[in-house]
Structure formats: C-alpha cells, structure tokens
Design a protein around this motif. Structure first.
Motif, short mmCIF file in Angstrom:
data_model
loop_
_atom_site.label_atom_id
_atom_site.label_comp_id
_atom_site.label_asym_id
_atom_site.label_seq_id
_atom_site.Cartn_x
_atom_site.Cartn_y
_atom_site.Cartn_z
N GLY A 8 0.82 -1.20 0.00
CA GLY A 8 0.00 0.00 0.00
C GLY A 8 0.86 1.25 0.00
O GLY A 8 2.07 1.19 0.16
N ASP A 9 0.19 2.40 -0.18
CA ASP A 9 0.92 3.67 -0.14
C ASP A 9 0.41 4.59 0.96
O ASP A 9 0.94 5.68 1.15
N VAL A 10 -0.62 4.14 1.71
CA VAL A 10 -1.10 4.92 2.85
C VAL A 10 -1.43 3.96 3.99
O VAL A 10 -1.71 2.78 3.78
N TYR A 11 -1.36 4.50 5.22
CA TYR A 11 -1.86 3.79 6.38
C TYR A 11 -3.26 4.30 6.69
O TYR A 11 -3.50 5.51 6.70
N VAL A 12 -4.18 3.37 6.97
CA VAL A 12 -5.55 3.71 7.32
C VAL A 12 -5.72 3.56 8.82
O VAL A 12 -5.42 2.51 9.39
N SER A 13 -6.20 4.61 9.46
CA SER A 13 -6.43 4.61 10.90
C SER A 13 -7.76 5.28 11.19
O SER A 13 -8.07 6.31 10.59
N PRO A 14 -8.58 4.73 12.11
CA PRO A 14 -8.41 3.45 12.79
C PRO A 14 -8.58 2.27 11.84
O PRO A 14 -9.23 2.40 10.80
N ARG A 15 -8.02 1.17 12.21
CA ARG A 15 -7.96 0.03 11.30
C ARG A 15 -9.32 -0.56 10.95
O ARG A 15 -9.45 -1.23 9.92
N HIS A 16 -10.33 -0.33 11.78
CA HIS A 16 -11.64 -0.89 11.42
C HIS A 16 -12.29 -0.15 10.26
O HIS A 16 -13.36 -0.55 9.80
N LEU A 17 -11.64 0.91 9.76
CA LEU A 17 -12.15 1.60 8.59
C LEU A 17 -11.37 1.25 7.33
O LEU A 17 -11.54 1.88 6.29
N ALA A 18 -10.51 0.25 7.42
CA ALA A 18 -9.84 -0.27 6.23
C ALA A 18 -10.69 -1.36 5.61
O ALA A 18 -11.41 -2.08 6.30
N ARG A 19 -10.63 -1.47 4.30
CA ARG A 19 -11.39 -2.52 3.62
C ARG A 19 -10.52 -3.73 3.38
O ARG A 19 -9.33 -3.76 3.70
N ALA A 20 -11.09 -4.76 2.77
CA ALA A 20 -10.36 -5.98 2.44
C ALA A 20 -9.26 -5.66 1.42
O ALA A 20 -9.39 -4.75 0.61
N THR A 21 -8.18 -6.44 1.48
CA THR A 21 -7.15 -6.34 0.47
C THR A 21 -7.58 -7.16 -0.75
O THR A 21 -8.50 -7.97 -0.69
N ALA A 22 -6.87 -6.96 -1.86
CA ALA A 22 -7.21 -7.67 -3.08
C ALA A 22 -6.70 -9.11 -3.07
O ALA A 22 -7.13 -9.92 -3.89
N VAL A 23 -5.78 -9.42 -2.17
CA VAL A 23 -5.17 -10.74 -2.13
C VAL A 23 -5.73 -11.53 -0.95
O VAL A 23 -5.69 -11.08 0.19
N SER A 24 -6.26 -12.71 -1.23
CA SER A 24 -6.89 -13.52 -0.18
C SER A 24 -5.95 -14.52 0.45
O SER A 24 -6.28 -15.12 1.48
N ASP A 25 -4.77 -14.72 -0.12
CA ASP A 25 -3.86 -15.77 0.35
C ASP A 25 -3.60 -15.74 1.86
O ASP A 25 -3.55 -16.81 2.49
N PRO A 26 -3.39 -14.56 2.48
CA PRO A 26 -3.09 -14.58 3.92
C PRO A 26 -4.18 -15.26 4.75
O PRO A 26 -3.88 -15.87 5.77
N GLY A 27 -5.43 -15.16 4.32
CA GLY A 27 -6.51 -15.81 5.06
C GLY A 27 -6.56 -17.31 4.85
O GLY A 27 -7.02 -18.05 5.72
N LEU A 28 -6.07 -17.78 3.72
CA LEU A 28 -6.09 -19.21 3.41
C LEU A 28 -4.85 -19.95 3.90
O LEU A 28 -4.91 -21.13 4.25
N ASP A 29 -3.72 -19.25 3.95
CA ASP A 29 -2.44 -19.90 4.20
C ASP A 29 -2.35 -20.68 5.51
O ASP A 29 -1.78 -21.78 5.53
N PRO A 30 -2.88 -20.17 6.65
CA PRO A 30 -2.71 -20.94 7.89
C PRO A 30 -3.31 -22.34 7.80
O PRO A 30 -2.76 -23.28 8.40
N LEU A 31 -4.38 -22.50 7.06
CA LEU A 31 -5.02 -23.81 6.94
C LEU A 31 -4.38 -24.64 5.83
O LEU A 31 -4.24 -25.87 5.95
N ARG A 32 -3.96 -23.98 4.76
CA ARG A 32 -3.25 -24.71 3.71
C ARG A 32 -1.94 -25.28 4.24
O ARG A 32 -1.52 -26.37 3.85
N ASP A 33 -1.30 -24.53 5.15
CA ASP A 33 -0.03 -25.00 5.72
C ASP A 33 -0.21 -26.26 6.55
O ASP A 33 0.77 -26.97 6.81
#
Length: 285
Positions: A8-33
């Motif tokens: 990214g090029d900006v930090y969003v604060s507070p974090r609950h106002l950030a949206r989803a990222t375009a890449v889903s891999d981080p959410g899948l990786d713990p279970l794929r591992d």
C-alpha cells in the motif's frame, strides 16, 4: 507463505475503517499450511476441508451473496454445523487471517479446542473473553435493547453486538441475525463491512479477531482503493519509503577509494652521474 511486506501507499487509521485487500492468500495460508485439501468449483470459488472433514472454509467471490468467507465446523462430518462464522467481502483481510490463524492452532490441539462450546465462567471458554480486548482499548459497553449487548469503538464507527436468548441455528448460519454481529460504519443496515459468528463458536477464535480489531496500529492500503470508502471518517497517512541501511566500514572505504584521484605518472627528471658525458661546446661567435 509469508506476507510481511507493506502492500500500500497509505496507512488507514483506525484500522476498522480499512477494507479488504485484493489478495486472499493470507486468510487461506494458515489452513493450507496444515495440509487441508483445497479445490475450486467451475466459478472460481475456493474450498478448504480439514483432513477429518469436520471443518470447512469457503472463499466465495462468486457466491450467492456478499458472504466472502464462510467457515463451518461439525461434530459429525455428515451432520449439521456445530458453529459457523462469516466475513463479508469488505471485511479487512487481517481480521480474517487472525481467525484462520487461531483456527489452525485450535485444530492442531484437537476437537476439544476447535469444537469447544463457550461456557460462562470458564477461564478459557467464557464467551465474553472476546469482549475484553475491546473494553481494554476504550470501547464502550452499552445495552441498546433488552435482548442485546453492544460494545462500540471510541469513534462510534465499529460495533460488536451480542444477542441474548434462544436463536434459530439455521438463521444464524444463513443471515446476519447471529449470536455475534461485528460491523463498521454509520449504520448496521448498510455497514462498511460486517462479520457474524453463531452461538457455539469457540471463544478463543472470536478473541483472536477482537484482539486484532482493537490493535491501535494502522493498516496499509492503496489510496485509490480506500479513499472514497473512508473519506470523512478515517485518517490516511502516507507510507514513507524505508531508510537506506547504514554503511558498513567496508562501504566507507570503497566510497573513499572511488573518490580518490588517480596517481599521476612521475615527472622525467635528468640525473647526472660521473659517467655522464659533458655537454658539447656551442659554436663560437
């Protein structure tokens, strides 16, 4: 696969106002591992299934609604779900990843952990363990209705709701009328994003999400993706490029050597000796 680079090029604060990222891999990786089985349907939806068949995750960009992430667990692999969790398509990916990391750890520990029903008064299973991280970071506890508790962020733009009383398990899994309802925005009817969890969702899994939600650190995002979404609510701070590493002594010596002028050739100086011939006399006038 690690995902520790700043995207990214900006930090969003507070974090609950950030949206989803375009890449889903981080959410899948713990279970794929853990070696969970991964397959896709003809539409491009992804499905992960635990080796014992008792936990399933669906990543559903082409699903029937905006429930992008759906996780269900089963006492019997062929029976009805014991609990279910949903994150919609705008929920910050970091919150999903916190949940799947906690789920992976619970799965390693066995069914007594990933199927452990919340138990009031239990040191490690009390459902309100999920509330503590928010209260400890200044969220305010309220009771807007007799059947609901609500914990609201200091800026009033994120809320965790807990419904009291009996609920229909099928409705909990298929709608937002679940035991736990987490959302951000100015209205629960049209939230920026939301997540739900049914009655028997293990408390440590929920706590993993609220701990990440309560973290005051901002989240990196791309300005062109987030500006219209958070305009007027969130703070966007430019992400500065990292400082160059400090030079080593060898770097200093090499730099000094590169700036030193090249040595000039020695000047030719005539040298006389006892064997040198005397100069010839010049012509007489």
């Amino acid at each position: 696969m690690p995902h520790d680079t700043t995207d990214g090029d900006v930090y969003v604060s507070p974090r609950h106002l950030a949206r989803a990222t375009a890449v889903s891999d981080p959410g899948l990786d713990p279970l794929r591992d853990l070696g969970w089985d991964l397959h896709h349907d003809h539409l491009g939806n992804a499905y992960l299934t635990a080796p014992d068949g008792k936990v399933r995750l669906g990543y559903l960009p082409e699903g029937d609604d905006d429930g992008l992430w759906r996780v269900t667990a089963y006492q019997d692999a062929f029976g009805p779900p014991a609990w279910g969790v949903c994150f919609n398509d705008a929920a910050p990916t970091e919150f999903v990843t916190a949940f799947t990391n906690a789920l992976a750890e619970a799965y390693r520990q066995g069914p007594d952990h990933y199927l452990a029903r919340p138990l009031a008064g239990s040191a490690d299973r009390d459902p309100f363990l999920a509330v503590d991280p928010l209260i400890n970071h200044g969220w305010q506890l309220d009771r807007p209705h007799l059947s609901t508790f609500a914990i609201t962020s200091p800026d009033g733009l994120a809320t965790l709701e807990y419904t009291i009383g009996d609920l229909d398990p099928a409705i909990e899994l298929e709608t937002r009328d679940a035991r736990w309802h987490l959302w951000a925005g100015t209205s629960s009817a049209r939230p920026f994003w939301y997540a739900t969890a049914s009655t028997d969702t293990p408390a440590p899994l929920l706590r993993a999400v609220t701990e990440t939600l309560a973290d005051p650190a901002p989240l990196p995002r791309w300005r062109h993706d987030s500006y219209s979404y958070v305009k007027g609510h969130a703070q966007l701070s430019p992400i500065l490029p990292p400082s160059p590493p400090s030079p080593t002594p060898l770097d200093v010596r090499r730099a000094a050597a590169s700036r030193r002028p090249a040595a000039l050739p020695a000047a030719s100086v005539p040298r006389w000796s006892t064997t040198s011939r005397p100069a010839l006399p010049g012509p007489r006038r």
